[in-house]
Design a protein around this motif. Structure first.
Motif, mmCIF file in Angstrom:
data_model
loop_
_atom_site.group_PDB
_atom_site.id
_atom_site.type_symbol
_atom_site.label_atom_id
_atom_site.label_comp_id
_atom_site.label_asym_id
_atom_site.label_seq_id
_atom_site.Cartn_x
_atom_site.Cartn_y
_atom_site.Cartn_z
ATOM 1 N N LEU A 188 1.965 2.056 -3.323
ATOM 2 C CA LEU A 188 0.498 2.143 -3.750
ATOM 3 C C LEU A 188 0.692 4.020 -4.369
ATOM 4 O O LEU A 188 0.077 4.777 -4.815
ATOM 5 C CB LEU A 188 -0.402 2.339 -4.212
ATOM 6 N N HIS A 189 0.281 4.599 -2.554
ATOM 7 C CA HIS A 189 0.532 6.111 -1.965
ATOM 8 C C HIS A 189 1.882 6.609 -2.801
ATOM 9 O O HIS A 189 1.587 7.467 -3.106
ATOM 10 C CB HIS A 189 0.900 5.595 -0.528
ATOM 11 N N VAL B 292 -7.092 10.374 -10.601
ATOM 12 C CA VAL B 292 -6.206 9.380 -9.365
ATOM 13 C C VAL B 292 -6.276 9.723 -8.477
ATOM 14 O O VAL B 292 -6.551 8.702 -7.971
ATOM 15 C CB VAL B 292 -4.697 10.200 -10.146
ATOM 16 N N LEU B 293 -6.642 10.903 -7.661
ATOM 17 C CA LEU B 293 -6.884 11.251 -6.599
ATOM 18 C C LEU B 293 -8.242 10.459 -5.934
ATOM 19 O O LEU B 293 -8.273 10.160 -5.240
ATOM 20 C CB LEU B 293 -6.553 12.798 -6.083
ATOM 21 N N LEU C 184 2.181 10.141 -9.789
ATOM 22 C CA LEU C 184 1.382 10.251 -10.768
ATOM 23 C C LEU C 184 1.093 11.634 -10.313
ATOM 24 O O LEU C 184 0.390 12.492 -11.535
ATOM 25 C CB LEU C 184 0.524 9.510 -10.821
ATOM 26 N N ILE C 185 0.088 11.967 -9.716
ATOM 27 C CA ILE C 185 -0.660 13.275 -9.368
ATOM 28 C C ILE C 185 0.421 14.771 -9.490
ATOM 29 O O ILE C 185 0.357 15.491 -10.230
ATOM 30 C CB ILE C 185 -1.310 13.384 -7.749
ATOM 31 N N TRP D 122 0.854 -1.176 0.348
ATOM 32 C CA TRP D 122 -0.189 -0.197 0.432
ATOM 33 C C TRP D 122 0.748 1.036 -0.132
ATOM 34 O O TRP D 122 0.737 2.179 -0.519
ATOM 35 C CB TRP D 122 -1.410 0.323 1.438
ATOM 36 N N LEU E 19 3.387 6.031 -5.606
ATOM 37 C CA LEU E 19 2.829 6.338 -7.214
ATOM 38 C C LEU E 19 1.783 6.844 -6.639
ATOM 39 O O LEU E 19 1.808 8.074 -8.300
ATOM 40 C CB LEU E 19 2.984 4.619 -7.675
ATOM 41 N N CYS E 20 0.985 6.868 -6.292
ATOM 42 C CA CYS E 20 -0.166 7.734 -6.938
ATOM 43 C C CYS E 20 0.206 9.400 -6.590
ATOM 44 O O CYS E 20 -0.342 10.491 -7.532
ATOM 45 C CB CYS E 20 -1.385 7.295 -5.262
ATOM 46 N N LEU E 21 0.996 9.471 -4.939
ATOM 47 C CA LEU E 21 1.783 10.783 -5.557
ATOM 48 C C LEU E 21 2.333 11.264 -6.590
ATOM 49 O O LEU E 21 2.281 12.512 -7.107
ATOM 50 C CB LEU E 21 2.443 10.899 -3.899
ATOM 51 N N SER F 122 -5.151 14.311 -13.001
ATOM 52 C CA SER F 122 -4.869 14.251 -11.510
ATOM 53 C C SER F 122 -5.713 13.796 -10.620
ATOM 54 O O SER F 122 -5.013 13.614 -9.673
ATOM 55 C CB SER F 122 -3.668 15.146 -11.411
ATOM 56 N N TRP G 6 -7.630 7.364 -6.131
ATOM 57 C CA TRP G 6 -7.250 6.534 -5.031
ATOM 58 C C TRP G 6 -7.940 6.408 -3.380
ATOM 59 O O TRP G 6 -7.972 5.472 -2.668
ATOM 60 C CB TRP G 6 -6.053 7.067 -4.615
#
Length: 131
Positions: free
Chosen positions: A16-17, A61-62, A23-24, A13, A19-21, A58, A65
């Motif tokens: 994943l956090h 994605v947020l 990407l954003i 996880w 990666l999301c950050l 973005s 997530w």
């Protein structure tokens, strides 16, 4: 509240956090770059649209997530037997489930024109089988 999201501290996880950050942040910076390109071309509407599009990505994605986090927490609550944060609204009427039953009523009788056409098709099929 924080106990529900304890699963989010596991290594998978955390990846994943991150990666999301990433990407954003990347998409926000790409949107700023497209806005700069738009301004350098004396407000190119195409590049301005691309900037808005990057920012919309973005936000997507947020939102996804957050939804994945919420759904996983809800699923974990059901598995562990804890009561969910918000109980579902009470149902006034039970849902009726019925099994589909094929109709057994006989078909309507054919009229003369339709019967003649069916005979014609049968003769054509028989002729094809002979050939």
């Amino acid at each position: 509240m924080l106990r529900r999201f304890r699963f989010a501290l596991r290594p998978g996880w955390l990846a994943l956090h991150v990666l999301c950050l990433a990407l954003i942040v990347t998409m926000i910076l790409l949107g700023r770059w497209q806005l700069h390109v738009s301004e350098s071309k004396h407000f190119s509407i195409q590049n301005f649209g691309y900037a808005l599009q990057w920012w919309a990505f973005s936000l997507f994605v947020l939102l996804m997530w957050g939804r994945v986090m919420r759904d996983t927490a809800h699923r974990n609550d059901r598995v562990t037997g804890r009561a969910p944060a918000e109980p579902p609204p009470p149902s006034d009427e039970p849902v009726a489930y019925r099994r589909y039953v094929m109709p057994t009523a006989p078909q309507a009788p054919l009229d003369a024109e339709q019967a003649a056409y069916n005979d014609y098709l049968a003769r054509l099929a028989a002729k094809d089988e002979e050939a």
